[in-house]
Design an enzyme around this catalytic site. Sequence first.
Site, PDB file in Angstrom:
ATOM      1  N   GLY A  59       0.790  -1.215   0.000  1.00  0.00           N
ATOM      2  CA  GLY A  59       0.000   0.000   0.000  1.00  0.00           C
ATOM      3  C   GLY A  59       0.825   1.268   0.000  1.00  0.00           C
ATOM      4  N   GLY A  61       4.379   1.359  -0.756  1.00  0.00           N
ATOM      5  CA  GLY A  61       5.617   1.345  -1.507  1.00  0.00           C
ATOM      6  C   GLY A  61       5.641   0.332  -2.628  1.00  0.00           C
ATOM      7  N   ASP A 168      13.065  -5.820  13.782  1.00  0.00           N
ATOM      8  CA  ASP A 168      12.207  -6.651  12.932  1.00  0.00           C
ATOM      9  C   ASP A 168      13.037  -7.706  12.202  1.00  0.00           C
ATOM     10  OD1 ASP A 168       9.789  -7.497  11.884  1.00  0.00           O
ATOM     11  OD2 ASP A 168       9.858  -6.125  10.174  1.00  0.00           O
TER      12      ASP A 168
END
Length: 356
Positions: A59, A61, A168
Amino acid sequence: MADTQVPAQVAAPSLIPAVVVALPQATVPERDRLPKEGDEIVTDSGKRYKLGPVLGDGGYGTVFLSQDDGVRIAVKTEKFSKSQLKIEILVLKAAMQANCKHFCELIDCGTKSKEFDYMMISLLAKDLHKIRCEMPDRKFTMNTALRVGLETLKACEELHRIGFVSRDIKPGNFAPGVKANRQSRTIFMFDFGLARRYIDKNNNVIPTRKEVGWRGTTRYGSINAHKKLDLGRRDDLESWFYGLVEMTRGTLSWRNVVERQHVQRAKEASRTSGRVQFLFETPSQFDKILTLIDSYSFESAPDYKAIHKLLVEAREERNLRDREHWDWEEETVSTTITTITSFSDKELRAKADQSK
């Protein structure tokens, strides 16, 4: 609150007809417009990059295939108001300055008005999550798993050495280089949208901010992430270890668990009653690595050499040599090039919120 009373003389309608004058509107650049295949990006230096096929999108990139002086590269773009590329660019610049081996080369970067941010980087093959899922039994051979463990551990160490934590770490954020660049033997770390500096200008560890909210990916997030605590180097290594176990075994104990709080309980159980199941059919050294990682505090400087030594020990016990090919290179089908995990809109919104 009571309605405001308007004086009668003001409320009375005017008898003078209104005159509407059309004023010229200023041209306002379109905000948050992502480029499309076939578009051309002209950088501040005047260099032109023609955007080829889409390698990955979401959404906020899109990543495109492009060329730089005849060499295939990736162009990553993100909507201006949602972009996390500034932190990614900061990480890649620091990595290049420190001659880090496990990071893409940052070729160029910039901003197109207020439409999108962009960066040109070296190309990578499929990420390790996608590759693992294509393997028999959804896992790597012990030789490849341990070699991947060594490569990705080194990437984590390099990231920490230049002053950042990922927050992450997961197999989907690592990928081998492409053969055309003679980098297929190296595993690269990418996607630093949630990265954060953990040291100040004097190289001192920035004190923990206590509770900060959720950061990362549920399957691989550390127990501290579930507790919504500030994350440090040890949390990156805990996430790295979960990925290593998954690539070695083909699964994690909480693979089919959806609720985040239930995943947390499964991770906590993996230290006690569920430890045998969690580490089933993994080298005995994995148990020692988990104990070592769990011993670290937020401020601790991890002993990367000790973890590296345990992985090498596991290889030597099995008489494993540095094979010429990875598991995925033994297949006759070539890997598809990609440099980004295809996030859903929901995941991308979460990434944007969590980067604060």
